[in-house]
Design a protein around this motif. Sequence first.
Motif, PDB file in Angstrom:
ATOM      1  N   THR A 115       0.830  -1.210   0.000  1.00 20.85           N
ATOM      2  CA  THR A 115       0.000   0.000   0.000  1.00 20.85           C
ATOM      3  C   THR A 115       0.857   1.250   0.000  1.00 20.85           C
ATOM      4  OG1 THR A 115      -1.755  -1.166   1.197  1.00 20.85           O
ATOM      5  CG2 THR A 115      -1.821   1.230   1.240  1.00 20.85           C
TER       6      THR A 115
ATOM      7  N   ALA B   7      -7.572  -0.708   0.119  1.00 16.79           N
ATOM      8  CA  ALA B   7      -6.835  -1.808   0.732  1.00 16.79           C
ATOM      9  C   ALA B   7      -7.744  -2.642   1.618  1.00 16.79           C
ATOM     10  CB  ALA B   7      -5.655  -1.273   1.547  1.00 16.79           C
TER      11      ALA B   7
ATOM     12  N   ALA C  44      -3.678   4.665   2.512  1.00 20.64           N
ATOM     13  CA  ALA C  44      -4.825   4.070   1.810  1.00 20.64           C
ATOM     14  C   ALA C  44      -5.992   5.050   1.815  1.00 20.64           C
ATOM     15  CB  ALA C  44      -5.230   2.762   2.482  1.00 20.64           C
TER      16      ALA C  44
END
Length: 243
Positions: A113, A126, A142
Amino acid sequence: MNGEGIAESKLVNLSSLSFFQNLRTTRTKQFAVIGLGRFGRAVASTLHKQGYDVLCVDADEEKVAQILSDRIATHARQIDSTQPAALREAGIFEQDTVIVAIGNYVQESIITTLNVKEGGVPHVVAKASSEIHMKLLKKVGADHVVFPEHEMGCTLARSLTRPGILDYFELDPENSIVEVIVPEQFDGKTIAELRLRSSYGLNLLAVSDDGRFEINPPPGKRLEKGTAMVVIGSNQNISRLPV
């Protein structure tokens, strides 16, 4: 029409809002899915069926081969997503939205991520496997975190305790939009007579009519037991609706 029939024939389906509406609002054209477990595969398949370009990657060669064999992605490659150079070479950084679906491997999920966000991808979704994992994913950038196991558990609990609820979309921890079966107590009454706002603190958004939903129905509309209505309000007020 009973609740099951409504669920099968309705044109408005709230169950996908918590994930796919977030993707729709970004006007995304190109997607990448990192991690091809059950969740990642389901996301890739759904997006591909909707006509989007989907690039899939995974460290497992067999999963990549299976995705290509099943033709549920535009492209698929085997890479180590913890390596920024591999992500760049695969074209991940060129995508509009990237879904990091590596929920069961926390370290790999977080590193991936972070790599994707630092690579300049504008929208990163995510998957989290725990509350702590969710917080860490947000910390590294994220844009949207999903927690499928938690959401499924909540949905199951609601279906067991409130069987009249057909669909549920949580706006935030305190407020939701729900689709419920019209209870017997509301049968034959008009929307004006029910006074949902003053009696329950809820706003009526739509009612079902012949398998379709009528949005913003007029005050004189009569409700029928066993059909469906969609309301918005606090979870506390929603729980006050008759079963």
